[in-house]
Design a protein around this motif. Sequence first.
Motif, short mmCIF file in Angstrom:
data_model
loop_
_atom_site.label_atom_id
_atom_site.label_comp_id
_atom_site.label_asym_id
_atom_site.label_seq_id
_atom_site.Cartn_x
_atom_site.Cartn_y
_atom_site.Cartn_z
N GLN A 185 0.19 2.57 -1.07
CA GLN A 185 1.60 2.20 -1.06
C GLN A 185 1.78 0.69 -1.15
OE1 GLN A 185 3.20 4.19 2.40
NE2 GLN A 185 2.47 6.17 1.62
N GLU A 186 2.88 0.32 -1.82
CA GLU A 186 3.21 -1.11 -1.99
C GLU A 186 3.28 -1.81 -0.64
OE1 GLU A 186 3.31 -2.93 -4.50
OE2 GLU A 186 3.62 -1.55 -6.17
N GLY A 187 2.59 -2.94 -0.54
CA GLY A 187 2.70 -3.78 0.63
C GLY A 187 2.14 -3.19 1.91
N ARG A 188 1.31 -2.15 1.79
CA ARG A 188 0.79 -1.51 3.00
C ARG A 188 -0.73 -1.57 3.00
NH1 ARG A 188 3.20 4.11 5.43
NH2 ARG A 188 1.93 4.14 7.32
N ASP A 189 -1.29 -1.96 4.12
CA ASP A 189 -2.74 -1.99 4.27
C ASP A 189 -3.26 -0.56 4.13
OD1 ASP A 189 -5.31 -1.82 5.29
OD2 ASP A 189 -5.00 -3.41 6.76
N ASP A 190 -4.05 -0.34 3.09
CA ASP A 190 -4.46 1.05 2.81
C ASP A 190 -5.45 1.58 3.85
OD1 ASP A 190 -4.05 3.28 0.93
OD2 ASP A 190 -6.23 3.13 0.73
N ASP A 191 -6.30 0.71 4.37
CA ASP A 191 -7.23 1.19 5.40
C ASP A 191 -6.46 1.69 6.62
OD1 ASP A 191 -9.33 0.53 3.80
OD2 ASP A 191 -9.80 -1.35 4.83
N PRO A 210 8.04 10.70 6.29
CA PRO A 210 8.46 9.31 6.08
C PRO A 210 7.41 8.28 6.50
CG PRO A 210 10.20 10.56 7.20
CD PRO A 210 9.02 11.47 7.08
N ARG A 211 6.56 8.66 7.44
CA ARG A 211 5.52 7.72 7.87
C ARG A 211 4.52 7.41 6.77
NH1 ARG A 211 2.79 10.70 12.65
NH2 ARG A 211 3.47 12.51 11.44
N PHE A 212 4.38 8.36 5.83
CA PHE A 212 3.32 8.21 4.82
C PHE A 212 3.83 8.24 3.38
CE2 PHE A 212 1.49 10.78 8.40
CZ PHE A 212 0.94 9.69 9.06
N SER A 213 5.12 8.20 3.19
CA SER A 213 5.63 8.39 1.83
C SER A 213 6.43 7.17 1.35
CB SER A 213 6.47 9.66 1.76
OG SER A 213 7.48 9.62 2.76
#
Length: 457
Positions: A401-407, A447-450
Amino acid sequence: MSDTQSIQPPTGSFDGYETSARPGEDPELTHVGPGNPCGEYWRRFWFPVAMTQEVTDLPLRIRILGEDLVLFRDGSDRYGLLHMHCSHRNTSLEFGLIEERGISCCYHGWHYDIDGTILATPGDPESGVKERVRHGAYPVIEYNGLVFAYMGPSSEMPRFPVSEAYNLPGLEPVSYSIDMPCNWLQVAENTMDPMHVAFLHSRDRDIHFGSTWGTLPEIEFHDGDWRMSRTQTRRLGDKIWVSMAETVYPSNSTIGYLWEEGTEEKYFIRAGLTKWTVPHDDTNCMVIGWRYLGDIDVHGKGRRELLGKQTVDFLGQTGVAPYAERQRDPNDFEAQVGQGSISVHAAENLVAHDQGIAILRKNLREGIRAVQSGGRVPQPPQDGSELTCYAGSTVLPIPRQEGRDDDQLVRDVARAVFDTIVSGDDHPEPERTTFIRTELKKLSSDPRFSGPKVAAE
Ligand code: FES
Ligand SMILES: [Fe+2]
């Protein structure tokens, strides 16, 4: 004449001499003979001691928790597990004659029932010795092709534990057992060492299972009373694969499908195997349990004909391959037996991803000390209900996701999957599995993950 001036040792800091003294092993966690703290702890659980296919028309000599025993099925189809040495003059009952009721010794015919009652001493029928002496015997239960024993005091015997994982729909448990020449703990710990998968099983020179296993996972361990579990979670393209495994103390582990690739969407797809690591003695043990064959095996890798005594259908679990071959392509057997006959914990340097090892040892030690102080070990619920099992694979379509730390996103998803699976505990099967799968499917639109996804992977 050679020029000795040119022969020089390599430069560097060499500390072999200074570090050559090895500390001792940890007997509290590793020594299992009668009277040892860990041995006493083990004698508070049911665990398998043989496969039923090993029990023929002859007595089977086995060594469990440092005790020599004979296992047999008498003429009335009852299993007996007796101390191996005859109570008369110590001859081994492995040479005994199986009777309609119990077994009799080859030497002078003492006749034993399966609970150790001496039924007859035919060379000395009058002395009353059979009333005075009882022979050591343990209760046995046959279940799903394995013979389980309880070797502790009768007053502490727990209910025979049955997990829903042992009878999963669409899966058939097929038994196998493999002896390993090392202490039980270093073998049992392997399930809570998921980082090894990315190295031992996925190096360039060989891929032992799925090709995606080399991706470094995010790992989280979950402490529990009578079990612990872990998630091993990978970002694979636009999906997140959460693989869960658990260990019920002391050594009963269930893990997911062995050849899972984690690239296809799936929800709580269940187990690949359940195994116990059972001590023969301090320096020998066996892995014994079930491979699950059936509809989970989407890659068609299961091989029934390779499941049995000293054989299993995935490579590297035995030491039978030529030594040089095992050096070139080491696997679980080499990694675990290679730790030494009893792995020396004081010589280790545990790091962050070894937290599962630390939790496992801490809980085992607490159980061992509870027995030593006259207390009870934590056991699964004793109300007769089936135990839930958390092991399985879930693959969710959740892109970066944009702007989100993927780890961090991967870790958050792993935690949500864990919480969802645990939330099924209050539902009996088969509603539980349906409930968990339904709830897991909601996570990708949660919504937490989308959030807005990254334009291109
Ligand atoms: S040694 Fe077994 S009956 Fe004598
Ligand atoms: Fe492994």
